[in-house]
Design a protein around this motif. Structure first.
Motif, PDB file in Angstrom:
ATOM      1  N   PRO A 346       1.055  -1.257   0.038  1.00  0.00           N
ATOM      2  CA  PRO A 346      -0.118   0.235   0.030  1.00  0.00           C
ATOM      3  C   PRO A 346       0.866   1.168  -0.019  1.00  0.00           C
ATOM      4  N   PHE A 347       0.405   2.315  -0.520  1.00  0.00           N
ATOM      5  CA  PHE A 347       0.918   3.738  -0.455  1.00  0.00           C
ATOM      6  C   PHE A 347      -0.017   4.479  -0.902  1.00  0.00           C
ATOM      7  N   ASP A 348       0.308   5.805  -0.472  1.00  0.00           N
ATOM      8  CA  ASP A 348      -0.543   6.955  -0.989  1.00  0.00           C
ATOM      9  C   ASP A 348       0.044   7.817  -2.241  1.00  0.00           C
ATOM     10  N   MET A 349      -1.050   7.717  -2.937  1.00  0.00           N
ATOM     11  CA  MET A 349      -0.588   8.369  -4.269  1.00  0.00           C
ATOM     12  C   MET A 349      -0.511   9.916  -4.238  1.00  0.00           C
ATOM     13  N   LEU A 350       0.894  10.449  -4.573  1.00  0.00           N
ATOM     14  CA  LEU A 350       1.142  11.840  -4.689  1.00  0.00           C
ATOM     15  C   LEU A 350       1.132  12.345  -6.129  1.00  0.00           C
ATOM     16  N   ASP A 351       1.202  13.729  -6.590  1.00  0.00           N
ATOM     17  CA  ASP A 351       1.464  14.068  -7.761  1.00  0.00           C
ATOM     18  C   ASP A 351       2.786  13.721  -8.413  1.00  0.00           C
ATOM     19  N   GLU A 352       3.623  13.628  -7.516  1.00  0.00           N
ATOM     20  CA  GLU A 352       4.995  13.155  -8.037  1.00  0.00           C
ATOM     21  C   GLU A 352       5.701  12.081  -6.647  1.00  0.00           C
ATOM     22  N   ASN A 353       6.051  10.829  -7.439  1.00  0.00           N
ATOM     23  CA  ASN A 353       6.375   9.712  -6.581  1.00  0.00           C
ATOM     24  C   ASN A 353       7.409   8.892  -6.932  1.00  0.00           C
ATOM     25  N   THR A 354       8.135   8.518  -5.932  1.00  0.00           N
ATOM     26  CA  THR A 354       9.346   7.734  -6.115  1.00  0.00           C
ATOM     27  C   THR A 354       9.422   6.375  -5.455  1.00  0.00           C
ATOM     28  N   ILE A 355       9.702   5.262  -6.139  1.00  0.00           N
ATOM     29  CA  ILE A 355       9.954   3.903  -5.515  1.00  0.00           C
ATOM     30  C   ILE A 355      11.607   3.631  -5.521  1.00  0.00           C
ATOM     31  N   GLU A 356      11.925   3.308  -4.599  1.00  0.00           N
ATOM     32  CA  GLU A 356      13.333   2.694  -4.410  1.00  0.00           C
ATOM     33  C   GLU A 356      13.364   1.321  -4.098  1.00  0.00           C
ATOM     34  N   ILE A 357      14.316   0.539  -4.877  1.00  0.00           N
ATOM     35  CA  ILE A 357      14.469  -0.778  -4.741  1.00  0.00           C
ATOM     36  C   ILE A 357      15.739  -1.130  -4.713  1.00  0.00           C
ATOM     37  N   THR A 358      16.296  -1.985  -3.739  1.00  0.00           N
ATOM     38  CA  THR A 358      17.525  -2.406  -3.228  1.00  0.00           C
ATOM     39  C   THR A 358      17.676  -3.828  -3.046  1.00  0.00           C
ATOM     40  N   VAL A 359      18.604  -4.446  -3.227  1.00  0.00           N
ATOM     41  CA  VAL A 359      18.863  -5.968  -3.286  1.00  0.00           C
ATOM     42  C   VAL A 359      20.058  -5.993  -2.386  1.00  0.00           C
ATOM     43  N   ASN A 360      19.858  -7.035  -1.336  1.00  0.00           N
ATOM     44  CA  ASN A 360      20.940  -7.194  -0.251  1.00  0.00           C
ATOM     45  C   ASN A 360      21.201  -8.472   0.128  1.00  0.00           C
ATOM     46  N   ASN A 361      22.159  -9.080   0.668  1.00  0.00           N
ATOM     47  CA  ASN A 361      22.554 -10.269   1.199  1.00  0.00           C
ATOM     48  C   ASN A 361      22.486 -11.570   0.068  1.00  0.00           C
ATOM     49  N   PRO A 362      23.287 -11.230  -1.012  1.00  0.00           N
ATOM     50  CA  PRO A 362      23.268 -12.240  -1.907  1.00  0.00           C
ATOM     51  C   PRO A 362      23.932 -13.545  -1.368  1.00  0.00           C
ATOM     52  N   ASN A 363      23.060 -14.476  -1.362  1.00  0.00           N
ATOM     53  CA  ASN A 363      23.447 -15.930  -0.886  1.00  0.00           C
ATOM     54  C   ASN A 363      23.729 -15.635   0.703  1.00  0.00           C
ATOM     55  N   GLY A 364      23.331 -14.812   1.270  1.00  0.00           N
ATOM     56  CA  GLY A 364      23.292 -14.538   2.820  1.00  0.00           C
ATOM     57  C   GLY A 364      24.656 -13.903   3.135  1.00  0.00           C
ATOM     58  N   ASN A 365      25.508 -13.342   2.316  1.00  0.00           N
ATOM     59  CA  ASN A 365      26.654 -12.715   2.146  1.00  0.00           C
ATOM     60  C   ASN A 365      26.625 -11.275   2.029  1.00  0.00           C
ATOM     61  N   GLU A 366      27.566 -10.480   2.231  1.00  0.00           N
ATOM     62  CA  GLU A 366      27.749  -8.877   2.260  1.00  0.00           C
ATOM     63  C   GLU A 366      27.770  -9.064   0.829  1.00  0.00           C
ATOM     64  N   ASP A 367      27.073  -7.944   0.017  1.00  0.00           N
ATOM     65  CA  ASP A 367      27.293  -7.706  -1.410  1.00  0.00           C
ATOM     66  C   ASP A 367      28.735  -6.585  -1.506  1.00  0.00           C
ATOM     67  N   GLU A 368      29.648  -7.330  -2.302  1.00  0.00           N
ATOM     68  CA  GLU A 368      30.957  -6.779  -2.568  1.00  0.00           C
ATOM     69  C   GLU A 368      30.979  -5.665  -3.400  1.00  0.00           C
ATOM     70  N   ASN A 369      30.025  -5.232  -4.287  1.00  0.00           N
ATOM     71  CA  ASN A 369      29.798  -4.032  -4.952  1.00  0.00           C
ATOM     72  C   ASN A 369      28.364  -3.466  -4.707  1.00  0.00           C
ATOM     73  N   THR A 370      28.082  -2.462  -3.852  1.00  0.00           N
ATOM     74  CA  THR A 370      27.264  -1.783  -3.322  1.00  0.00           C
ATOM     75  C   THR A 370      26.438  -0.712  -4.476  1.00  0.00           C
ATOM     76  N   ALA A 371      27.631  -0.341  -5.385  1.00  0.00           N
ATOM     77  CA  ALA A 371      27.224   0.549  -6.319  1.00  0.00           C
ATOM     78  C   ALA A 371      25.727   0.309  -7.176  1.00  0.00           C
ATOM     79  N   ASN A 372      25.609  -0.831  -7.465  1.00  0.00           N
ATOM     80  CA  ASN A 372      24.627  -1.257  -8.304  1.00  0.00           C
ATOM     81  C   ASN A 372      23.214  -1.962  -7.551  1.00  0.00           C
ATOM     82  N   ASP A 373      23.279  -1.883  -6.251  1.00  0.00           N
ATOM     83  CA  ASP A 373      22.408  -2.447  -5.441  1.00  0.00           C
ATOM     84  C   ASP A 373      21.001  -2.012  -5.614  1.00  0.00           C
ATOM     85  N   MET A 374      20.884  -0.340  -5.666  1.00  0.00           N
ATOM     86  CA  MET A 374      19.773   0.326  -5.641  1.00  0.00           C
ATOM     87  C   MET A 374      19.426   0.898  -6.697  1.00  0.00           C
ATOM     88  N   ASN A 375      17.953   1.013  -7.189  1.00  0.00           N
ATOM     89  CA  ASN A 375      17.524   1.470  -8.250  1.00  0.00           C
ATOM     90  C   ASN A 375      16.323   2.255  -7.887  1.00  0.00           C
TER      91      ASN A 375
END
Length: 483
Positions: A346-375
């Motif tokens: 659920p979310f409240d719609m605004l005139d301008e909105n942003t969704i942020e999506i991040t991937v973490n914990n590959p195979n239960g480990n720390e991601d060694e390159n965080t630059a591409n984790d979020m979009n």
């Protein structure tokens, strides 16, 4: 008739902007650096002389000069069997210069009275050195620094750019541009006495930030801006190989589409591939619009790591609200990817909105390159339509590059099209099955958009509510609620 609107493509690169203290950019006032954009081609007899002049300007000030050789115009058009060094961006850049002959060049896209070929910023090669010297002696109100890394095994580029304002900009917003240039490309050249083995240098291959760059929102004295961009470098552009070791990564800031304030060539490193490196490569939905109610996103999850990706946590939030977590499992070898439909939240719609999506914990480990984790993706409320929506598509001169998909609110693919012949026209009614939120995705696999008058129209009971022509670059998403 419903309101007619035009949709803009979403920039599909990972981006993070922060307000933390600078790490690589200086804070003391500096003079401007030179950004020399040279308009050239393979059938230009005098262009090698222009290349030599540009190189001499660089050699005299290698830390303060950036060169970009842009192949565009008639002299750049390849003949049978010749390589195509043009880009989707060159014509628009050249088009604002009023160039009258080749080679032509602009120095910081600045107008130097009395030196122009016509009435714009383009100058003949005899004026470049004097113009560059003027720019180098001019104080700059901002400093720029950049560092880049390219992982050879995955061809993934990561660019850190920092901008610090030592004074006020005359514009409330500036634009950051990041370009990929390539050296040592062997190819034909009418001048230069090298035949088909001329060494083309500083050739513009791609603009990571799109045609005119991305916005810097704060431009007053003391403002600091930083961003990290990620981009997967293809093996070739227009069938011309991209050799990673020959690349220059260039960053520069403009006031508008004209007037480059300053620029820099990034230092580039080539680290080894990581074992654990998961990425949100692309947000496929929402882009541009979304419907009211719960929002389910669709992403492309990619494994850049050397070890197979079998699990990861995907976190997502809309407008800074509660963070939802989806635990993904699967089996992705490098460099495989998978389309993942995230559960609706659920979310409240605004005139301008942003969704942020991040991937973490590959195979239960720390991601060694965080630059591409979020979009992230910005979106507005979707259009309301009836249950009858018609598609009219004219593919233009590059029909084989154009494709589309049509999804319902659950992410189910309802229809798709592609593999068109040039100048083909498609007319059909989209398969709408009841009240729902529908998503139409239009793609150009090359990234140069419609050619030869191509367009897309979507009609609601005969009334056009979407019309796309020049806006298409590589992907546009269109969302509407049918009822």
């Amino acid at each position: 008739m419903k309101k007619l609107f035009t949709l803009l493509a979403t920039l599909l690169i990972g981006l993070v902007a922060t307000s933390f203290a600078q790490t690589i950019v200086g804070t003391d006032p500096e003079n401007k650096n030179v950004v020399l954009e040279e308009f050239t081609g393979i059938h230009c007899g005098y262009c090698p002389d222009g290349h030599a002049i540009a190189q001499a300007i660089y050699n005299a000030n290698p830390e303060d000069v950036v060169l970009l050789a842009i192949h565009t115009g008639g002299y750049a058009s390849p003949g049978a069997g010749e390589p195509d060094f043009r880009t989707p961006f060159g014509a628009a850049i050249a088009g604002q210069t009023d160039l009258q002959g080749y080679p032509a060049g602009t120095v910081n896209r600045h107008l130097f009275p009395g030196w122009s070929q016509g009435s714009g910023t383009a100058m003949g090669r005899g004026q470049w050195t004097g113009a560059a010297n003027q720019i180098l002696a001019t104080p700059s109100y901002l400093n720029i620094a950049a560092e880049a890394s390219i992982i050879p095994a995955t061809r993934q580029l990561s660019v850190l750019v920092e901008v610090y304002y030592t004074g006020d900009s005359p514009e409330t917003t500036n634009l950051l541009n990041v370009a990929i240039a390539q050296n040592n490309i062997s190819g034909p050249q009418s001048g230069g006495n090298a035949g088909n083995n001329y060494q083309h240098m500083h050739m513009l291959r791609h603009l990571v930030t799109g045609q005119w760059g991305i916005e810097i929102p704060e431009t007053t004295e003391g403002s600091f801006y930083t961003t990290t961009l990620t981009y997967e470098i293809p093996a070739d552009y227009n069938d011309v190989d991209v050799i990673l070791e020959d690349l220059d990564i260039v960053a520069f800031v403009t006031e508008t589409h004209q007037e480059v304030v300053s620029g820099i060539k990034a230092s580039v490193t080539f680290p080894a591939a990581s074992d654990y490196d998961a990425a949100v490569k692309e947000i496929l939905f929402p882009i541009s619009q979304a419907c009211e109610g719960d929002l389910g996103a669709r992403i492309e999850l990619k494994n850049y790591g050397a070890i197979n990706l079998t699990s990861a946590d995907i976190e997502y939030t809309v407008n800074g609200g509660d963070i939802a977590t989806y635990s993904w499992t699967g089996d992705l070898e490098y460099p495989d990817s998978e389309i993942v439909n995230l559960p609706a939240i659920p979310f409240d719609m605004l005139d301008e909105n942003t969704i942020e999506i991040t991937v973490n914990n590959p195979n239960g480990n720390e991601d060694e390159n965080t630059a591409n984790d979020m979009n992230s993706s910005d979106f507005a409320p979707a259009e309301e339509t009836s249950l009858v929506v018609d598609l009219q598509l004219f593919v233009g001169h590059n029909g084989g590059d154009i494709s589309w998909e049509f999804y319902n609110g659950s992410g189910e693919l309802l229809a798709e099209g592609g593999d068109y012949v040039n100048n083909e026209t498609v007319n059909m009614t989209l398969p709408i099955d009841g009240s729902d939120c529908y998503n139409f995705v239009l793609r150009d696999q090359v990234g140069d958009g419609f050619m030869g008058g191509g367009y897309l129209k979507l009609k609601d009971d005969g009334d056009v509510f979407v019309y796309i022509t020049d806006e298409l670059e590589d992907l546009i998403g269109i969302t509407f609620h049918a009822d």
